[in-house]
Write a protein that holds these residues in place. Sequence first.
Motif, mmCIF file in Angstrom:
data_model
loop_
_atom_site.group_PDB
_atom_site.id
_atom_site.type_symbol
_atom_site.label_atom_id
_atom_site.label_comp_id
_atom_site.label_asym_id
_atom_site.label_seq_id
_atom_site.Cartn_x
_atom_site.Cartn_y
_atom_site.Cartn_z
ATOM 1 N N GLU A 1 9.627 58.705 51.363
ATOM 2 C CA GLU A 1 10.259 59.510 50.328
ATOM 3 C C GLU A 1 11.034 60.644 50.978
ATOM 4 N N TYR A 2 12.106 61.054 50.322
ATOM 5 C CA TYR A 2 12.961 62.130 50.817
ATOM 6 C C TYR A 2 13.486 61.841 52.230
ATOM 7 N N GLY A 3 13.688 60.566 52.524
ATOM 8 C CA GLY A 3 14.244 60.199 53.821
ATOM 9 C C GLY A 3 13.261 60.264 54.969
ATOM 10 N N LEU A 4 11.981 60.448 54.659
ATOM 11 C CA LEU A 4 10.968 60.543 55.706
ATOM 12 C C LEU A 4 9.894 59.492 55.501
ATOM 13 N N ALA B 1 12.110 71.136 45.568
ATOM 14 C CA ALA B 1 11.800 71.702 46.887
ATOM 15 C C ALA B 1 11.517 70.611 47.912
ATOM 16 N N ARG B 2 11.606 69.337 47.462
ATOM 17 C CA ARG B 2 11.432 68.175 48.335
ATOM 18 C C ARG B 2 10.038 68.161 48.990
ATOM 19 N N ILE B 3 9.051 68.514 48.203
ATOM 20 C CA ILE B 3 7.668 68.452 48.680
ATOM 21 C C ILE B 3 7.094 67.115 48.235
ATOM 22 N N PRO B 4 6.709 66.241 49.161
ATOM 23 C CA PRO B 4 6.179 64.923 48.795
ATOM 24 C C PRO B 4 4.968 65.031 47.876
ATOM 25 N N ALA B 5 4.816 64.043 47.023
ATOM 26 C CA ALA B 5 3.732 64.071 46.044
ATOM 27 C C ALA B 5 2.373 64.237 46.708
ATOM 28 N N ALA B 6 2.165 63.564 47.835
ATOM 29 C CA ALA B 6 0.857 63.629 48.496
ATOM 30 C C ALA B 6 0.580 65.001 49.096
ATOM 31 N N ASP B 7 1.641 65.805 49.321
ATOM 32 C CA ASP B 7 1.455 67.134 49.918
ATOM 33 C C ASP B 7 1.295 68.230 48.867
#
Length: 503
Positions: A343-346, A453-459
């Motif tokens: 996600e988000y290119g990572l 803010a492009r914070i992944p769901a798991a984080d």
Amino acid sequence: MPSVNRRYASATPLFERPSSVHGEETRAPVVLMVSGGADSSALLLLAATSTLDIDDGRGVARIARERLHVLHVNHQLRGIDAEEDEEFVRELSSRYGIPCTVRRVDVAALAREGSGSGANVENAGREARYAAAAELAGQLSREFGTPRAAARILTAHTADDRAETFFMNAIRGTGPQGLSSIPRRRNLIVRPLLGRTHEELCDLLRMSGIVWREDKTNADTRYLRSYVRHEVMPVVRARNPRVTANLATTCDLLSDEDSYLGQVAWRSYRDLLRRQSDGMVALDAGRLGAAEVAIARRVVRQAILAVRPDARLEARHVDRVLGLVAAGGGSASIPLGCDARVEYGLLFVRDHDSGRGTVALWLDVPGQARLPDGRGVRARLTEVPTGSRADELARAHAVEWAGESVLLDAASCGLDRASGGRLWVDVAVPGDVMCPLGMHGQSKKLSDLLNEARIPAADRRRVPVVRTSPTGNILWVAGVRPDERVRCVPATKLLLELSILSL
């Protein structure tokens, strides 16, 4: 007297850089791992009476007797047979004047508890043996006054073992590293008998009048190695009697090429690494997807091992992760105790255990509280210095702390200097709404703010949210944004400083 332990675990790693001091290497301890079987008994005999190449810079040479030390690990799996194996090793060591250390390990218990190897007794036993050898090598190095990296741990793996391991790994599914089979050396561990066959070593023992111990479980074809040894190898050897020697050459070639590709992949891994914390690695998914597949596989492997060092990887696990990278999104649970998500290119690879623990606590003002992930959250009250403007101080503070600390209007937060108070800290929950600073009072769902803010769901479970109370207004989403309604204004007299700290 040998130490007796129900369980055995060592925090001492096997992997160290080799010593470059030739004199220290020729004085350092040499640990012989002896089970009592033919191969390990022959290793003891050759180390005591003949020459071996233990990769200490001298080539094939005699090993000084004072350097030798036998290690026997009793797995406590075979009752009286295991006790007799132990006694045999003690007697054989005494016959050649070599000190012997015995470790007793409840391997069945380790396997049940999943100590780094799930419920596999073979894996648990192997890990226990190498852990015991690592600890003994370190202990003897201290006694000898030599660097631990100069020590050697010798195992009795033969050319037959190498051929069997090749087929075992091929059956399980593996890559070049698995097909390289057993390396001649890995850090402290050296296998000086890889050029000899089991039958050659048996003949050597017979000529020396040594009757070795036989482990009855070696004939049990329910174990993969026994199956390969008794069912596969005879068929292959009937077709080509030189299969063992041929596979040894193949394994050497694969090992050399695997080593080179490993170095290239390690450099790529460092170039692609974007974020890393305990139990989490994030790689640039776009660049990983554009990499040569041979390198990409190794980079993914390195990422998984970074969060789960004890994982026993198979090719299908790596291919599953690369499938997510190729798709540009999605997630998968890998049966190794970790998850992968793009996600988000990572590409995020996370240990299942990372981030566990619910953030839900009171924060005294002034005061400090510890978060489940080891960080801390702090609250302080301070007066606005004479001649200063609170709004300007808040802007400068936010820039200086890069969002990890904010200054808010204490009065708007319901706090005063005399009585202080307390705040509630937890994480985002469905339905949360706030008025983010800079949006001039407009409300926004907290989930949307975290997404922007492009914070992944798991984080997101690691992002503390500070509120006036468990059901009160949000004051600050740590590291993301404070609420507009508690911002500092020119008339602010008392400041509330909220900070996230590394403890």
